[in-house]
Motif scaffolding. Structure first.
Motif, PDB file in Angstrom:
ATOM      1  N   PRO A 379       0.772  -1.279  -0.004  1.00  0.00           N
ATOM      2  CA  PRO A 379       0.044   0.102  -0.017  1.00  0.00           C
ATOM      3  C   PRO A 379       0.848   1.232  -0.038  1.00  0.00           C
ATOM      4  N   VAL A 380       1.864   1.473   0.674  1.00  0.00           N
ATOM      5  CA  VAL A 380       2.768   2.379   0.804  1.00  0.00           C
ATOM      6  C   VAL A 380       3.381   2.713  -0.636  1.00  0.00           C
ATOM      7  N   LEU A 381       3.825   1.454  -1.160  1.00  0.00           N
ATOM      8  CA  LEU A 381       4.316   1.832  -2.357  1.00  0.00           C
ATOM      9  C   LEU A 381       3.514   2.123  -3.484  1.00  0.00           C
ATOM     10  N   ARG A 382       2.455   1.827  -3.552  1.00  0.00           N
ATOM     11  CA  ARG A 382       1.055   2.300  -4.504  1.00  0.00           C
ATOM     12  C   ARG A 382       1.172   3.783  -4.353  1.00  0.00           C
ATOM     13  N   LYS A 383       0.840   4.118  -3.096  1.00  0.00           N
ATOM     14  CA  LYS A 383       0.507   5.659  -2.794  1.00  0.00           C
ATOM     15  C   LYS A 383       1.562   6.493  -3.043  1.00  0.00           C
ATOM     16  N   ALA A 384       2.933   6.125  -2.849  1.00  0.00           N
ATOM     17  CA  ALA A 384       4.120   6.724  -2.950  1.00  0.00           C
ATOM     18  C   ALA A 384       4.394   7.009  -4.593  1.00  0.00           C
ATOM     19  N   THR A 385       4.094   6.109  -5.195  1.00  0.00           N
ATOM     20  CA  THR A 385       4.309   6.102  -6.867  1.00  0.00           C
ATOM     21  C   THR A 385       3.378   7.048  -7.502  1.00  0.00           C
ATOM     22  N   LEU A 386       1.947   7.029  -6.933  1.00  0.00           N
ATOM     23  CA  LEU A 386       0.899   7.930  -7.472  1.00  0.00           C
ATOM     24  C   LEU A 386       1.156   9.214  -7.254  1.00  0.00           C
ATOM     25  N   ARG A 387       1.784   9.394  -5.955  1.00  0.00           N
ATOM     26  CA  ARG A 387       1.912  11.076  -5.426  1.00  0.00           C
ATOM     27  C   ARG A 387       2.869  11.578  -6.233  1.00  0.00           C
ATOM     28  N   ALA A 388       3.739  10.690  -6.879  1.00  0.00           N
ATOM     29  CA  ALA A 388       4.933  11.399  -7.427  1.00  0.00           C
ATOM     30  C   ALA A 388       4.520  12.012  -8.701  1.00  0.00           C
ATOM     31  N   LEU A 389       3.449  12.074  -9.363  1.00  0.00           N
ATOM     32  CA  LEU A 389       2.741  12.402 -10.529  1.00  0.00           C
ATOM     33  C   LEU A 389       2.128  13.734 -10.425  1.00  0.00           C
ATOM     34  N   PRO A 390       2.892  14.752 -11.001  1.00  0.00           N
ATOM     35  CA  PRO A 390       2.501  16.183 -10.735  1.00  0.00           C
ATOM     36  C   PRO A 390       0.971  16.193 -11.410  1.00  0.00           C
ATOM     37  N   PRO A 391       0.350  17.296 -11.477  1.00  0.00           N
ATOM     38  CA  PRO A 391      -0.986  17.417 -12.367  1.00  0.00           C
ATOM     39  C   PRO A 391      -0.622  17.802 -13.640  1.00  0.00           C
ATOM     40  N   GLY A 392      -1.160  16.969 -14.630  1.00  0.00           N
ATOM     41  CA  GLY A 392      -0.947  17.332 -16.149  1.00  0.00           C
ATOM     42  C   GLY A 392       0.108  16.948 -16.603  1.00  0.00           C
ATOM     43  N   VAL A 393       0.958  16.309 -15.824  1.00  0.00           N
ATOM     44  CA  VAL A 393       2.154  15.450 -16.377  1.00  0.00           C
ATOM     45  C   VAL A 393       2.103  14.338 -16.973  1.00  0.00           C
ATOM     46  N   THR A 394       2.538  13.915 -18.057  1.00  0.00           N
ATOM     47  CA  THR A 394       2.514  12.433 -18.276  1.00  0.00           C
ATOM     48  C   THR A 394       3.871  11.805 -18.870  1.00  0.00           C
ATOM     49  N   PRO A 395       4.823  11.736 -17.920  1.00  0.00           N
ATOM     50  CA  PRO A 395       5.902  11.070 -18.139  1.00  0.00           C
ATOM     51  C   PRO A 395       5.994   9.521 -18.552  1.00  0.00           C
ATOM     52  N   THR A 396       6.951   9.015 -19.079  1.00  0.00           N
ATOM     53  CA  THR A 396       6.852   7.689 -19.252  1.00  0.00           C
ATOM     54  C   THR A 396       7.274   6.851 -17.842  1.00  0.00           C
ATOM     55  N   PRO A 397       6.774   5.511 -17.566  1.00  0.00           N
ATOM     56  CA  PRO A 397       7.211   5.150 -16.411  1.00  0.00           C
ATOM     57  C   PRO A 397       8.863   5.021 -15.934  1.00  0.00           C
ATOM     58  N   GLU A 398       9.580   4.820 -17.060  1.00  0.00           N
ATOM     59  CA  GLU A 398      11.007   4.944 -16.573  1.00  0.00           C
ATOM     60  C   GLU A 398      11.290   6.455 -15.955  1.00  0.00           C
ATOM     61  N   GLN A 399      10.754   7.411 -16.473  1.00  0.00           N
ATOM     62  CA  GLN A 399      11.094   8.627 -16.299  1.00  0.00           C
ATOM     63  C   GLN A 399      10.691   9.019 -14.701  1.00  0.00           C
ATOM     64  N   LEU A 400       9.354   8.441 -14.395  1.00  0.00           N
ATOM     65  CA  LEU A 400       8.777   8.724 -13.246  1.00  0.00           C
ATOM     66  C   LEU A 400       9.621   7.748 -11.763  1.00  0.00           C
ATOM     67  N   VAL A 401      10.020   6.521 -12.409  1.00  0.00           N
ATOM     68  CA  VAL A 401      10.790   5.919 -11.450  1.00  0.00           C
ATOM     69  C   VAL A 401      12.149   6.414 -11.254  1.00  0.00           C
ATOM     70  N   GLU A 402      12.508   7.056 -12.213  1.00  0.00           N
ATOM     71  CA  GLU A 402      13.968   7.835 -11.961  1.00  0.00           C
ATOM     72  C   GLU A 402      13.893   8.913 -11.042  1.00  0.00           C
ATOM     73  N   VAL A 403      12.713   9.602 -11.130  1.00  0.00           N
ATOM     74  CA  VAL A 403      12.584  10.692 -10.020  1.00  0.00           C
ATOM     75  C   VAL A 403      12.298   9.991  -8.772  1.00  0.00           C
ATOM     76  N   LEU A 404      11.448   8.939  -8.585  1.00  0.00           N
ATOM     77  CA  LEU A 404      11.493   8.286  -7.426  1.00  0.00           C
ATOM     78  C   LEU A 404      12.689   7.698  -6.875  1.00  0.00           C
ATOM     79  N   ALA A 405      13.455   7.274  -7.809  1.00  0.00           N
ATOM     80  CA  ALA A 405      14.632   6.730  -7.147  1.00  0.00           C
ATOM     81  C   ALA A 405      15.771   7.860  -6.586  1.00  0.00           C
ATOM     82  N   TRP A 406      15.291   9.097  -6.858  1.00  0.00           N
ATOM     83  CA  TRP A 406      16.092  10.220  -6.467  1.00  0.00           C
ATOM     84  C   TRP A 406      15.574  10.777  -4.903  1.00  0.00           C
TER      85      TRP A 406
END
Length: 780
Positions: A379-406
């Motif tokens: 559950p924590v992993l799911r919410k942390a992943t979706l919260r990292a998506l800013p409004p209106g931004v449509t990154p590729t999954p790899e780009q978002l995971v790179e941000v999460l990794a920082w």
């Protein structure tokens, strides 16, 4: 260090101490008795690991700078950390470094004044020996290597003389990690070991000394490349309205797919495996019946089970999975409300559906709903992943995971596939569209702010029709459709989500064929017979289609209804075993002569009545299988109306969301906890201090005392105290791993426990003898 750490905690203001407890909520579970317990808990390996998991990459790099700049006595300073991060020229801004240092101080990973900072206990244990990817100092590895590193000129000459292959090995280890493994050492590796540029740790491992790593990093800096800012996501490329529309379209599909899967499960209930879960073949059959890919079927079966729509039912033969009583209520709700139930269950369920079909550590297949697929952190992993998506931004999954990794490198590194899987599931379930987060999903992903001092969120007991996610989603979905279109081939097309009443009527009078933006049914003779059995008359069916259809009713459907109504009920069954009667003598004669019914042993009692020894249910089934259309009647001759019997399991509650430790830590509650800790601390400091031996055994600061009382001697002291009924100081380790001491009067020793009275508090305490570290008779 313990006293210094505790004294720094005592010096904090109430607001600052409350901020620390909110940032590290594990420190107040349970509430510490005093500052000593809080200090000890804050320096445990588990607590430090938890707080480090939440730090971003740059803050971790600055923590490594603090560890690297420590003097022999363990002190560093903010200026030394800033100076190290500034090498080489062009490093991060000093204000950015100072901000990271302040965050570490706020979390008490660093403590003390700016010019005498110390690293909290257990940080080195959690982060390991290899600071910033550098090896251990040469004097901790090998004497000859230490002698070489003490002569910088010899080191430079050795590096200049190294062949390109050897230099490549050294440069690679200098980037980190500084340890390399091999099976058979090459000539290059043997040469580096022989020159003492590398140290052979064991028969398959070599390590680069820290001094040489720092020299090789002269261009990148002692800490290597620093990352003061997160990778940038692409700018918004789509309007939020377009993202919402795309995600809402997927919502309609996934709700229909979930319903189709549950209906397939109701038609062919799969058994529960002995070890728990659903077998591979039953899941495959369900996926085929519901026309779903197997991975999607596995995900949906996990979600509907977590939502309480499916549950186990124990029969006399076996335990099976069936729709629960809650499913019937769920079907009557709007599409938005139904999706909110599924979405909430997905976010809260502590399971990882992507594991289904893989092999466990015993090389056994992980099946749907099996215990092996449970993951508490999901559950924590799911919410942390979706919260990292800013409004209106449509990154590729790899780009978002790179941000999460920082943002949380210790959580993400090595688990990238889990985060990619979350994004894939979110797209399937309608949380995202075009890769961006839908606005209606925000109330589910972002936690509510507490609206009262006790920390209860405003949405805790909110009805489904007031769920903010469902309300926002309903505005994007087409309104429920109350009419349909009938085509010449007797297909019924519902141009949108059907209203609950319409869906119930169509489920009875027609067979469902497909779904999507438009739902398709087909009227057949069997479906009309099903409606007639449920109590519809021919006139009722004509009225239903005329009322609900936007298009003229095809003549073929009118004829089909008339034909079904005319033949339906022409035969009547009852108990004899069973009887069969009809006003049509020719029809009775036809049934009596039908060889397909010979096994029933029909016998004519009158021109219009037949009887059989078989039960009425068997007679009714046999006649229908032979193509007749009988109606059952009761003992008064009234027609018995029947609907398809629905088997349901007992309703079970949906899975509860994971407890958020910070949700209840409102400001008033935090200040109350701080006050409680300070009162406990004042009371413990006012009490008499334990003897030196006890304080030494429990980790207390005792100058010049190096020996502690042995455990066996402590037991002897306790046994004597029981005989003499004397008071004794007992040093022990409590259930939370903290050391403490207490003045008590032993009552008994037995079964591995000491029972003793505390005269000051008038309470009886029980100590596990294995946790007793010291015991000294009270001399006062």
């Amino acid at each position: 260090m313990g006293t210094s750490f505790a004294e720094r905690l005592r010096a904090l203001t109430d607001e600052a101490l409350g901020g620390l407890l909110r940032a590290r909520p594990d420190l107040v579970t349970p509430i510490p008795a005093d500052m000593g317990v809080l200090a000890a808990r804050a320096q445990t390996r588990l607590s430090v690991a938890r707080v480090l998991d939440g730090l971003d990459l740059f803050t971790l790099e600055i923590l490594d700078a603090a560890r690297l700049t420590r003097s022999d006595d363990g002190y560093t300073s903010a200026d030394a950390i800033i100076a190290l991060a500034a090498v080489p020229t062009g490093g991060p801004e000093p204000t950015r470094v100072r901000s990271a240092v302040q965050e570490l101080i706020t979390l008490f990973l660093l403590y003390g004044p700016d010019d005498e900072l110390r690293v909290a206990g257990a940080v080195d244990e959690v982060r390991g020996h290899y600071i910033a990817g550098l090896g251990r100092p040469a004097d901790a590895l090998d004497e000859q290597t230490a002698a070489l590193m003490a002569d910088p000129a010899r080191v430079r000459r050795a590096l200049l003389a190294a062949p390109p292959e050897a230099r490549a090995v050294l440069d690679r280890l200098a980037e980190g990690p500084p340890v390399g493994t091999f099976t058979e050492p090459s000539e290059t590796l043997l040469g580096l070991i022989g020159q003492h540029l590398l140290v052979r740790v064991d028969h398959q491992t070599v390590e680069l000394p820290r001094e040489l790593g720092l020299l090789l990093r002269r261009d990148a800096g002692p800490l290597g490349p620093l990352h003061p800012a997160a990778p940038e996501l692409p700018p918004p490329s789509r309007a939020q309205a377009a993202i919402d529309r795309a995600a809402a379209g997927q919502v309609m599909s996934v709700v229909r797919q979930a319903e189709a899967l549950i209906e397939a499960l109701a038609a062919d209930p799969p058994p529960v495996l002995r070890a728990g879960g659903m077998g591979v073949l039953p899941l495959r059959r369900l996926a085929k019946s519901a026309d779903l890919p197997e991975p999607l079927a596995a995900l949906l079966i996990e979600i509907v089970y977590a939502a309480g729509l499916v549950a186990e039912l124990e029969t006399s033969i076996e335990t099976i999975y069936l729709p629960s009583a809650a499913y019937d209520g769920w079907r009557t709700e709007t599409v938005a409300q139904r999706w909110a139930v599924l979405a909430t269950a997905w976010l809260a369920m502590p399971r990882q559906a992507a594991l289904i079909g893989q092999r466990d550590e015993r090389d056994r297949a992980i099946t749907a709903l099996a215990p092996e697929a449970e993951r508490a952190g999901a559950p924590v992993l799911r919410k942390a992943t979706l919260r990292a998506l800013p409004p209106g931004v449509t990154p590729t999954p790899e780009q978002l995971v790179e941000v999460l990794a920082w943002h949380t490198p210790l959580r993400v590194r090595g688990r990238e596939q889990l985060y990619l899987g979350v994004l894939s599931e979110a797209a399937e379930l309608g949380f995202t569209g075009y890769g961006g987060l839908a606005s209606y999903a925000l109330p589910l992903v972002v936690p509510d702010e507490p609206d009262d001092p006790l920390g209860r969120g405003p949405s805790g007991d909110r009805p489904r029709d007031q769920n903010p996610a469902a309300v926002a989603l309903a505005a994007l979905l087409p309104p429920p459709v109350t009419e349909f279109l009938i085509q010449g081939d007797l297909t019924v097309v519902v141009p949108g989500p059907p209203e609950a009443g319409l869906a119930a009527e169509l489920d009875l009078v027609a067979d469902h064929e497909s779904g999507g933006g438009a739902v398709v049914y087909r009227v057949t003779q069997a479906s009309l017979r099903r409606a007639l059995d449920a109590g519809y008359a021919g006139a009722d069916l004509h009225s239903l289609f005329a009322r609900r259809s936007r298009t003229p009713v095809p003549q073929g459907l009118t004829y089909l209804i008339d034909d079904a109504a005319r033949t339906h009920g022409g035969l009547r069954t009852g108990s004899a075993g069973a009887y069969l009667r009809s006003d049509d003598e020719a029809l009775i004669a036809t049934v009596l002569a039908d060889r397909r019914l010979s096994a029933l042993g029909l016998r004519r009692l009158a021109p219009t009545v037949l009887i059989t020894v078989s039960q009425a249910g068997r007679l009714l089934t046999a006649l229908r299988e032979a193509g007749y259309a009988p109606s059952p009647e009761d003992s008064t001759g009234a027609v018995v109306l029947t609907r398809p019997k629905l088997r349901r399991s007992v309703a079970r509650p949906p899975v509860s969301p994971a407890i958020d430790l910070t949700a209840g830590l409102t400001r008033p509650r935090l200040l109350g906890i701080v006050e409680q800790i300070r009162r406990g601390d004042a009371a413990s400091r006012a009490a008499r201090r334990a003897p030196l031996a006890v304080r030494a055994a429990t980790g207390g600061p005792v100058d010049g005392l190096t020996a502690v009382q042995a455990h066996t001697e402590a037991l002897a002291v306790l046994q004597q105290a029981v005989r003499d009924k004397a008071k004794v100081w007992v040093g022990y380790v409590d259930a939370h791993g903290s050391t403490a001491s207490r003045l008590v009067r032993p009552v008994s020793i037995g079964a591995g426990y000491l029972r003793a009275e505390d005269d000051r508090t008038q309470t009886l305490h029980t100590f596990a003898l294995s946790r007793v570290t010291a015991a000294v008779l009270d001399t006062q």
